[in-house]
Every structure is written in C-alpha cells, then in structure tokens.
Design an enzyme around this catalytic site. Structure first.
Site, PDB file in Angstrom:
ATOM      1  N   SER A 189       0.832  -1.189   0.000  1.00 28.99           N
ATOM      2  CA  SER A 189       0.000   0.000   0.000  1.00 28.99           C
ATOM      3  C   SER A 189       0.867   1.239   0.000  1.00 28.99           C
ATOM      4  CB  SER A 189      -0.913   0.009   1.218  1.00 28.99           C
ATOM      5  OG  SER A 189      -0.123   0.244   2.359  1.00 28.99           O
ATOM      6  N   LYS A 190       0.200   2.352  -0.292  1.00 26.96           N
ATOM      7  CA  LYS A 190       0.875   3.622  -0.425  1.00 26.96           C
ATOM      8  C   LYS A 190       1.685   3.962   0.821  1.00 26.96           C
ATOM      9  CE  LYS A 190      -0.669   7.901  -2.551  1.00 26.96           C
ATOM     10  NZ  LYS A 190      -1.862   8.663  -2.863  1.00 26.96           N
ATOM     11  N   ARG A 191       1.134   3.612   1.969  1.00 24.65           N
ATOM     12  CA  ARG A 191       1.797   3.969   3.219  1.00 24.65           C
ATOM     13  C   ARG A 191       3.185   3.357   3.348  1.00 24.65           C
ATOM     14  NH1 ARG A 191      -1.846   1.820   7.130  1.00 24.65           N
ATOM     15  NH2 ARG A 191      -3.087   1.378   5.307  1.00 24.65           N
ATOM     16  N   GLN A 192       3.330   2.184   2.732  1.00 24.57           N
ATOM     17  CA  GLN A 192       4.605   1.462   2.881  1.00 24.57           C
ATOM     18  C   GLN A 192       5.647   1.906   1.855  1.00 24.57           C
ATOM     19  OE1 GLN A 192       5.411  -1.729   4.510  1.00 24.57           O
ATOM     20  NE2 GLN A 192       3.559  -2.011   5.706  1.00 24.57           N
ATOM     21  N   GLY A 193       5.323   2.852   1.012  1.00 24.79           N
ATOM     22  CA  GLY A 193       6.292   3.294   0.014  1.00 24.79           C
ATOM     23  C   GLY A 193       5.599   3.552  -1.290  1.00 24.79           C
TER      24      GLY A 193
END
Ligand code: GLU
Length: 482
Positions: free
Chosen positions: A255-259
C-alpha cells in the site's frame, strides 16, 4: 494460439496514478488477450463523483501506452461497445435498475445515514454482523409511492434471495461458496442517481460481451452479489479469475503507506518499461516447469501466459529483484536508445551532455554500474569533474614509483592511435612487468591522476571515456605535481 473471441477488460477507477496492483491487473488482462488472440478493452469506471481527479484518465492512458499495453477498445481508441466511460452510460444503468425494480429483484430504501449508523451501532453491541437489516423490503407499495412522491431521498437496493447458497468456480481460486443470508442488500443506485460499482460493472461486463473477468483478489467478495445480479437479469456469468494480492516483504498488503506504489513514480526513477513489465508479470504468475530464466520479453510473456499458471497465494514485491532485473535490462539495452533515455537524467544531475561523442562513451561506461537510470549522474560525475587532490593524495602521486608508472603510461598512450575499451588494460600489464610494481601501488597513482578519486569504475573505462588527449593532459598534470 486460439481464436475464441475472448474479450477481457481493465476497468480502473481513475485516481491520478496507476497503482502497481492495477498495472499487474492490466498486464494480465493484456497478456491473456494477446495470447488468445482476443480483445483487450479499457473501461473507465468513473461513477464515483467524489473521487474525480482532473487529468487522471489522460495520465492513465499515457502510462498504459508508455508500457506498451495497448488496448483494442476504449477511450480515444473507440469501439463498437462504447461509450467506454461509465459516466457517459448513466441512462443505461437507470434503465436496467428500473428493470430490476419492476421484476422485484431490487427495492427502494429511504434510510438516512444517521439511521444506518444507528443500525450498525446496535448490531455491533449485539455482536451481530453489521449489514443493512433489509428493513426496506417490508414497505408496502403505497408507502414507497408516498415517500417517492414527497421527494424523500432514496437508494435502490439489491433484493438478495435468502436461504440459498451461491457457488462459483474461479479460475485461480477454485470453488467458492457463500450463504446468501450473509450477503448485504447492496445499494445499486445511490441517492445522487449514480450507480454503484456493482450495478455498473455487471451491466457493462454483460453489454460489452466480456468473457473473462481478470481482476484483483479484493473483488472476490463482490462476486456473489454480481452473480445474483446476472441471474436477476437472466444473463450468463463471465468466467472469473481473481489474481492474488501483491504483498510487502512483511506480508502486509502493498500500500501507499509502505512506500511507492505508483507506476509513474517507478518510470520516473528510471525503471525501464520492459523491466517493469517483466517483473510485474512474474508477480503471481510463473511460466512453469523447466523455465528457470527470469528475463522475458513481452513477446515471450504473450506466448507463455495462461491463467492456470497464476498462483492463488499472495506475491511478495521484492524491490531488490526488480533492481537487479532493471540493471540487466539496462546492460543489454540498445545503446542508442539507452543514451536517449539517460540524457535527461544526466542533465537533471547538472551534467552537460552537449558533447554527444563523450556522452555516448559515458553512457557505455556507466550502464554496467547502475540499476536505475536516476543513478546515472552519480556514476557519470567522475568523467566531468576536474581532478582535485588533497595533500595526502598528492603525496601518493609524488612518490617516485608513482611518477615512474605515470611517465611510462604516458609514453605508451602517446603512441596509441586512440584509447579503446580494450587497449588500455594490456598497457597496465606491460607496466607491471616492466616495473615489477603491482596491485594498489600500480593502480592507485593512475586512478588518482585520472580522476582524483580513490575508488571508481574500471581504469580502462575511465581512460576510454576521457579519451587520449584528456588522459595525456591529466597524466602530465600529475607528473608535474612533483
Ligand atoms: N473499478 C474497479 C477498480 O477500480 C474495477 C474492478 C473490476 O475489475 O471489476 O479496480
């Protein structure tokens, strides 16, 4: 190759960038279509007005084109099944929704969001599954008419047939079954008159003659609702294939949060489209026994791709593997094309590429050292900077052995016509033989004289890129340091 009139679609809701998961869905659809001589359709699912992003569709089409995932029908390309924007098909959805209402497969519901919230809260307290409690089913015809006449906002909900079991077979997940009592009376038409994903998606897949639905696993739970809709309309259900999630190395959903998850960002960093396509194809798919290579051209992938070889379990996104693969593609890329691709990165890094002959040599020299094009300036710098030496480095050069090496090297180079990629190394071996000096004692003075740095690319490459004249001039400067 078979010719079975297969039709598949990629149906993104444009968000402004192409998520890597969507890229893989698009790719699998594309490969499946090309392998089977079928059609690949792009349909824009843009009925969620609140999620509209300016320019998102254009950017999506550009990215697909850039990656070579060209579609046969869709926006711009056109086709017999258009329009390919759901926002231009609203009348159709309304018409089919009315059909469901009149046949008793759907019903009006008038709850406010506060009422729905309260319903959920009570269910939570009672430890029940939170879902619409189907209360709208019990309104009489007159009650509905009265509410509609007085302009109370409404939605249309699916009337899920109760006490049944829905079974279906997914080409990747195998047999799936679910009790209908667990299925929500899904909203089909929202209070703003727009269809939900479920209604529009089923209608379009049917009207566009889609034979295979290939999409992310996150949609698997929607299938029972869709099957109920297909049945209510009396339509055949397309074949389904739900591809596994892409996972972070820690097995959480990518997901976006992880990179970074935006395909455009990857392209901007200098991942080559061929490498991205190759890498993404291997995320969840494998070419089968006896195929242990990892590098596949798009043509190879088209030839080999079958849904049966898509794994059911999640696929870990391994960035190190992507970097390695990209490096392999960079090394074997057509030199002229690579140069065109690298120049903007060099310029971005402040390097002046107006001397094209030198640029060609620089690109040739750096390509073995980089995994991404945006790493090029860092490695190219050495060929453009002046040699500047610290006192310690100067001392190394002033040593008499060093001076001897540099003088011999200079005289050898003077007698060369030009420095090529392979005529420099033999000179060093000759000097080793002639002077008996080897290892660091031999290499370091040359490296310092040519670059001012203690580390860097192979000496032969440096000499080749700098060229005869520049090498001689740098050797002379170093010889005169004394
Ligand atoms: N619009 C959905 C999405 O954004 C499409 C899902 C499907 O392929 O049915 O992914």
């Amino acid at each position: 190759m078979s010719d079975k009139n297969f039709r598949v679609r990629f149906a993104p809701s444009p968000t402004g960038y192409l998520h890597l998961g969507s890229l893989r869905t698009a790719l699998f659809n594309y490969l499946f279509a090309r392998h089977n001589n079928g059609k690949f359709i792009l349909r824009i699912e843009d009925t969620d007005q609140s999620r509209k992003v300016e320019g998102a569709v254009e950017s999506l089409i550009n990215t697909l084109n850039e990656l070579g995932l060209n579609y046969d029908e869709g926006p711009v390309a056109g086709g017999e099944y258009g329009p390919y924007f759901q926002s231009e098909r609203l009348k159709l959805y309304r018409k089919y929704c009315d059909e469901l209402l009149s046949k008793g497969h759907a019903y009006y519901a008038f709850e406010t969001s506060e009422e729905l919230e309260e319903m959920r809260r009570v269910q939570q307290i009672q430890g029940k599954q939170t879902m619409y409690d189907r209360r709208g089913r019990h309104l009489t015809g007159n009650e509905v008419k009265e509410k509609l006449d007085s302009g109370i906002p409404y939605v249309v909900r699916l009337k899920v047939p109760l006490d049944e079991e829905i079974r279906f077979s997914d080409l990747i997940r195998g047999n799936v079954k679910i009790e209908t009592n667990q299925i929500d009376d899904q909203v089909l038409l929202k209070s703003d008159g727009y269809p939900t994903y479920h209604l529009a998606n089923v209608i379009d897949d049917h009207l566009m003659d889609i034979t295979h639905i290939i999409r992310g696993e996150e949609w698997l739970t929607s299938v029972p609702k869709h099957i109920i809709l297909y049945r209510a309309f009396g339509w055949d259900v397309p074949q389904m294939a739900h591809v596994p999630l892409i996972l972070n190395p820690d097995k959480t959903k990518l997901s976006k949060r992880q990179g970074d998850v935006s395909t455009e960002d990857f392209l901007n960093k200098g991942y080559l489209k061929e490498a991205l396509v190759n890498f993404m194809a291997l995320l969840g798919w494998n070419p089968g026994e006896g195929e242990d290579r990892e590098i596949f051209s798009k043509e190879d992938l088209i030839k080999l791709f079958t849904i049966e070889r898509v794994n059911a379990s999640g696929a870990v996104f391994n960035i190190d593997k992507l970097n390695w693969m990209n490096g392999e593609y960079i090394k074997s890329y057509d030199p002229e094309m690579l140069e065109e691709l690298i120049i903007p990165y060099l310029n971005n890094g402040g390097i002046d590429t107006s001397d094209r002959e030198k640029t060609t040599r620089v690109v040739m020299a750096v390509k073995g050292y980089i995994n991404r094009l945006d790493e090029a300036p860092e490695h190219a710098k050495v060929y453009y900077q002046d040699v500047s030496l610290s006192a310690v480095k100067k001392e190394i050069l002033e040593n008499s052995d060093a001076q001897k090496i540099l003088s011999i090297l200079k005289s050898k180079i003077v007698s060369l016509l030009e420095i090529t990629t392979d005529n420099f190394k033999p000179l060093i071996s000759e000097i080793q033989k002639e002077t008996g000096i080897k290892g660091k004692g031999l290499f370091m003075p040359i490296r310092l004289a040519l670059t001012g740095e203690e580390h860097g690319p192979e000496l032969g490459l440096i000499a080749y890129v700098l060229g005869k004249e520049e090498v001689i001039s740098r050797l002379e400067t170093a010889i005169s340091t004394k």
